[in-house]
Design an enzyme around this catalytic site. Structure first.
Site, PDB file in Angstrom:
ATOM      1  N   ASP A  71       0.856  -1.172   0.000  1.00 30.83           N
ATOM      2  CA  ASP A  71       0.000   0.000   0.000  1.00 30.83           C
ATOM      3  C   ASP A  71       0.901   1.234   0.000  1.00 30.83           C
ATOM      4  OD1 ASP A  71      -2.235   1.769   0.660  1.00 30.83           O
ATOM      5  OD2 ASP A  71      -1.357   1.793   2.667  1.00 30.83           O
TER       6      ASP A  71
ATOM      7  N   ASP B 285      -1.775  -0.687   5.883  1.00 35.91           N
ATOM      8  CA  ASP B 285      -1.988  -0.063   7.183  1.00 35.91           C
ATOM      9  C   ASP B 285      -3.441   0.347   7.416  1.00 35.91           C
ATOM     10  OD1 ASP B 285      -1.806   2.032   5.206  1.00 35.91           O
ATOM     11  OD2 ASP B 285      -1.852   3.415   6.897  1.00 35.91           O
TER      12      ASP B 285
ATOM     13  N   ASP C  50      -7.169  -1.283   3.496  1.00 35.28           N
ATOM     14  CA  ASP C  50      -6.310  -2.411   3.132  1.00 35.28           C
ATOM     15  C   ASP C  50      -6.792  -3.721   3.754  1.00 35.28           C
ATOM     16  OD1 ASP C  50      -4.490  -0.758   1.761  1.00 35.28           O
ATOM     17  OD2 ASP C  50      -3.581  -0.189   3.673  1.00 35.28           O
TER      18      ASP C  50
HETATM   19  P1  ADP Z   1      -3.802   4.303   0.145  1.00 37.88           P
HETATM   20  O1  ADP Z   1      -4.386   3.159  -0.581  1.00 37.88           O
HETATM   21  O2  ADP Z   1      -2.633   4.887  -0.589  1.00 37.88           O
HETATM   22  O3  ADP Z   1      -3.456   3.990   1.572  1.00 37.88           O
HETATM   23  P2  ADP Z   1      -6.450   5.333   0.654  1.00 37.88           P
HETATM   24  O4  ADP Z   1      -7.151   4.257  -0.117  1.00 37.88           O
HETATM   25  O5  ADP Z   1      -6.533   5.286   2.117  1.00 37.88           O
HETATM   26  O6  ADP Z   1      -4.907   5.459   0.172  1.00 37.88           O
HETATM   27  O7  ADP Z   1      -7.013   6.722   0.152  1.00 37.88           O
HETATM   28  C1  ADP Z   1      -7.179   6.918  -1.230  1.00 37.88           C
HETATM   29  C2  ADP Z   1      -7.630   8.314  -1.528  1.00 37.88           C
HETATM   30  O8  ADP Z   1      -8.914   8.526  -0.946  1.00 37.88           O
HETATM   31  C3  ADP Z   1      -6.736   9.340  -0.903  1.00 37.88           C
HETATM   32  O9  ADP Z   1      -5.670   9.693  -1.747  1.00 37.88           O
HETATM   33  C4  ADP Z   1      -7.712  10.497  -0.712  1.00 37.88           C
HETATM   34  O10 ADP Z   1      -7.836  11.222  -1.908  1.00 37.88           O
HETATM   35  C5  ADP Z   1      -9.021   9.824  -0.422  1.00 37.88           C
HETATM   36  N1  ADP Z   1      -9.272   9.701   1.037  1.00 37.88           N
HETATM   37  C6  ADP Z   1      -9.423   8.589   1.759  1.00 37.88           C
HETATM   38  N2  ADP Z   1      -9.677   8.860   3.045  1.00 37.88           N
HETATM   39  C7  ADP Z   1      -9.650  10.198   3.153  1.00 37.88           C
HETATM   40  C8  ADP Z   1      -9.813  11.116   4.237  1.00 37.88           C
HETATM   41  N3  ADP Z   1     -10.042  10.710   5.488  1.00 37.88           N
HETATM   42  N4  ADP Z   1      -9.700  12.418   3.957  1.00 37.88           N
HETATM   43  C9  ADP Z   1      -9.462  12.845   2.707  1.00 37.88           C
HETATM   44  N5  ADP Z   1      -9.304  12.053   1.664  1.00 37.88           N
HETATM   45  C10 ADP Z   1      -9.388  10.736   1.865  1.00 37.88           C
HETATM   46 MG    MG Z   2      -2.765   3.240   3.555  1.00 37.14          MG
END
Ligand code: ADP
Ligand code: MG
Length: 462
Positions: free
Chosen positions: A142, A346, A350
């Site tokens: 991730d 994390d 995920d």
């Molecule tokens: P990753 O897979 O890289 O860990 P996430 O899936 O958690 O990222 O988040 C993907 C996208 O969703 C982020 O880049 C953001 O644009 C949006 N996002 C998710 N959760 C939030 C939040 N709490 N606040 C703002 N944007 C969020």
């Molecule tokens: Mg993450």
């Protein structure tokens, strides 16, 4: 179990999505330790597949052995051998043919490896997992919070003309909505507001969609903060088009962009930057070398920011814009192609992929509760570099299991042949039998030593 206002929640209770306000009534250290203890107990209660197989075979083996002992006793007797000689030979046979060393071949190496990994900050939840870790031949990581430090900072604040807000007002609304979220991006927004000394109004109706963003009612506005593609959804009104352009600009600069909307209209875009973990690039390289396949990055973030960061970490296989179920699908696709995928993550987003993976590892410090609970192993201190080492350690443990089985088989065969074909004195039989059991047991315990971790680290090239 569903909980309502006023209910008692136990330590270790897991909140799926959404926010929960709880009052702490007992000292936290009790429960953390208690949780660790349960995890460790569970680890020692489970049995590795090899062990289960051995135990199944052993039952039949033991029955066969009793029958063979009777034969060794009765057949010579029928041909007129003397009673004491036949009895002695049969007793010696029963002792040397017992599978004690075989039974002791599997668990000591695996449990020793678990203990050693634990000392080095990797909590492997069971012997099954310790056996499986060494089998992985593909890796999916991730991005946010795993490959990056997970302490992102708001670097850019872009206002949309016509909203009538200034930077502080925008940040206040966004931070109030993000406040209940556990996501690293949410913490970045809240911290930015705190640094400016902004007072956050209370948010109502909080909701969060993993991989998309959050929603809440703040000061009478329905605020949403989240991924530009998901919130703007390709809308063509001037404000949305402008917001999308601002977001792309920020993403080209390697930022994660989040859009803030009020009552469905975009009011601003925040640029958020996160640093790569210092050990990310070396970890990616050694995992690639260990598994023989290039690690894959999968993220809910946009492709531009993802590709840029991936390049820094030495990853070329990038899947961006994924929702939690897309991450599962990415893992499943690889498994269908015959791969055993190790997922490292994390976030709440995920957790499904961690569950679907052959083996899942969660980041312990920044990781969400759900990820920690779902994963098969936890890197307690968030040292990514420990992952390839524990994979190498698992392979060493599997190697020792095989070695032990060979030792046990050689001893049993040699002693049995000696007893049947020649005359094996009983004391010597006992010595050989117990000796092999002790050798096999001690051989497994070698993995307890610090040197075993160091050697695994050298093998992992980390
Ligand atoms: P990753 O897979 O890289 O860990 P996430 O899936 O958690 O990222 O988040 C993907 C996208 O969703 C982020 O880049 C953001 O644009 C949006 N996002 C998710 N959760 C939030 C939040 N709490 N606040 C703002 N944007 C969020
Ligand atoms: Mg993450």
């Amino acid at each position: 179990m569903a909980k309502g206002t006023g209910d008692e929640v136990f330590a270790g209770t897991i909140n799926g999505t959404g926010a929960l306000r709880v009052r702490v009534e007992r000292d936290a250290s009790d429960s953390v330790i208690a949780r660790m203890v349960t995890m460790v107990e569970e680890a020692s209660r489970t049995k590795a597949p090899t062990q289960l197989f051995i135990e199944k075979v052993e039952q039949r083996y033991s029955l066969g052995m009793v029958a063979a002992t009777l034969a060794v006793f009765l057949v010579p007797l029928a041909f007129g051998a003397d009673l004491t000689g036949a009895l002695l030979r049969a007793m010696t046979f029963m002792i040397v043919a017992s599978p004690c060393a075989v039974v002791l071949a599997t668990m000591p190496p695996l449990l020793s490896a678990i203990a050693n990994a634990g000392r080095h900050g990797v909590l492997v939840k069971s012997a099954v997992v310790m056996e499986r870790l060494g089998q992985v031949d593909a890796v999916a990581l991730d991005k946010t919070g795993t490959l990056t430090e997970g302490t992102p900072r708001v670097t850019d604040i872009r206002l949309l003309a016509g909203s009538g807000l200034d930077e502080n007002a925008l940040l206040t609304l966004a931070a109030a909505a993000e406040h209940p979220s556990e996501h690293p991006l949410a913490r970045a927004v809240v911290d930015a507001a705190r640094e400016r000394g902004l007072a956050l109004p209370a948010a109502a109706d909080f909701g969060s969609a993993p991989g998309i963003g959050v929603t809440a009612t703040v000061d009478g506005y329905a605020i949403a903060v989240g991924a530009p593609t998901r919130l703007l959804n390709g809308a063509v009104d001037p404000a949305s088009v402008r917001a999308a352009a601002l977001a792309e600009q920020l993403q080209d600069g390697g930022r994660t962009a989040v859009v803030v909307t009020a009552d469905g209209r975009p009011i601003g875009v925040l640029g958020i930057a996160d640093r790569l973990r210092p050990d990310a690039a070396t970890t990616v390289m050694s995992l690639g070398a260990l598994t023989g396949t290039a690690p894959m990055l999968f993220t809910g973030d946009n492709p531009r920011a993802a590709t840029r960061l991936a390049a820094e970490a030495g990853i070329t296989d990038v899947r961006a814009g994924l929702l939690p179920q897309d991450k599962v699908e990415a893992v499943r696709a690889r498994e269908r192609a015959g791969r055993k995928v190790l997922v490292i993550g994390d976030g709440v987003n995920d957790a499904p992929a961690l569950a679907a993976a052959h083996t899942g590892i969660a980041m312990g410090r920044a990781g969400s509760d759900l990820a920690l609970e779902t994963a098969d192993a936890v890197i307690v201190r968030d040292e990514l570099a420990a992952v390839p080492v524990v994979v190498a350690l698992s392979r060493r443990a599997r190697g020792l299991v095989v070695q032990n089985l060979v030792i046990a088989a050689v001893f049993i065969t040699a002693l049995v042949v000696w007893d049947l074909a020649g005359t094996l004195p009983l004391p010597l039989g006992v010595l050989g039998h117990e000796g092999s059991t002790v050798i096999v047991g001690l051989n497994g315990l070698r993995l307890l030593r610090d040197g075993a971790w160091k050697r695994a680290r050298a093998e992992a090239g980390a």
